[in-house]
Design a protein around this motif. Sequence first.
Motif, short mmCIF file in Angstrom:
data_model
loop_
_atom_site.label_atom_id
_atom_site.label_comp_id
_atom_site.label_asym_id
_atom_site.label_seq_id
_atom_site.Cartn_x
_atom_site.Cartn_y
_atom_site.Cartn_z
N GLN A 50 0.81 -1.22 0.00
CA GLN A 50 0.00 0.00 0.00
C GLN A 50 0.84 1.27 0.00
O GLN A 50 0.34 2.35 -0.28
N GLU A 92 -15.94 -3.90 5.90
CA GLU A 92 -14.52 -3.57 5.76
C GLU A 92 -14.32 -2.30 4.94
O GLU A 92 -15.11 -1.96 4.08
N CYS A 94 -10.65 0.23 3.55
CA CYS A 94 -9.23 0.07 3.26
C CYS A 94 -8.64 1.46 3.04
O CYS A 94 -9.27 2.29 2.37
N SER A 96 -6.47 2.26 1.12
CA SER A 96 -6.22 2.47 -0.31
C SER A 96 -7.52 2.65 -1.11
O SER A 96 -7.47 2.88 -2.33
N TYR A 101 -16.96 1.13 1.68
CA TYR A 101 -17.07 0.03 2.63
C TYR A 101 -17.93 -1.08 2.05
O TYR A 101 -18.83 -0.81 1.26
N CYS A 133 -9.00 -8.18 10.30
CA CYS A 133 -7.94 -7.25 9.92
C CYS A 133 -6.70 -7.99 9.41
O CYS A 133 -6.16 -7.65 8.36
N HIS A 136 -7.34 -9.41 6.02
CA HIS A 136 -7.40 -8.32 5.03
C HIS A 136 -5.98 -7.88 4.65
O HIS A 136 -5.67 -7.70 3.47
N GLU A 137 -5.12 -7.73 5.66
CA GLU A 137 -3.75 -7.26 5.38
C GLU A 137 -2.93 -8.32 4.64
O GLU A 137 -2.16 -7.99 3.73
N HIS A 140 -3.52 -8.29 1.01
CA HIS A 140 -2.78 -7.26 0.27
C HIS A 140 -1.46 -7.81 -0.27
O HIS A 140 -1.00 -7.40 -1.33
N LEU A 145 -7.71 -7.30 -2.83
CA LEU A 145 -8.37 -6.23 -2.08
C LEU A 145 -9.73 -6.71 -1.58
O LEU A 145 -10.28 -7.67 -2.11
N PHE A 146 -10.30 -6.03 -0.56
CA PHE A 146 -11.59 -6.50 -0.03
C PHE A 146 -12.69 -6.44 -1.07
O PHE A 146 -13.64 -7.21 -1.02
#
Length: 172
Positions: A50, A92, A94, A96, A101, A133, A136-137, A140, A145-146
Amino acid sequence: MKRPILIHPDPRLKKVAAPVEDISDELRKLSDDMLETMYDAPGIGLAAPQIGILQRLIVLDCVKEEGETPRPLVMFNPEIVAASDETSVYEEGCLSIPEQYAEVTRPAEVTVRWMDRDGNAQEESFDKLWATCVQHEIDHLEGKLFIDYVSPMRRQMITRKSQKLKRERARG
Ligand code: NI
């Protein structure tokens, strides 16, 4: 030092990040910068891609209550080694993809293995917001991406809005 966060769409957000071989002072400094950038945003997680660094490094801190002790975590080469069948749904966002959401369903509990900033192997199970979290990370680091979990139509809509916001910010 704060680093600029890449805004979707950006080809660097779609790339698979490379494993970290050994943890240099430079990488430790990078993890400090990422925490500073994350807290400043403010956000609860940030992955190296990111900020345009294609290495497997994430930072997170899901302690959000006022007055609670922060718990910054720095994870090099994080890996999910177990995931529950039980799922949970979180709305969620982000850093970026600002201001957008969507609800995403993920395993409710995951066990993660990683290397900390001193190069020690760590393993811990996470649930609730921490579980969402950390997944999600780690996504990346795979260029995911979500919004890849929502319908193509919704994804297009979010991407258009993010693109517009990105253009506005570039204009200043
Ligand atoms: Ni994100």
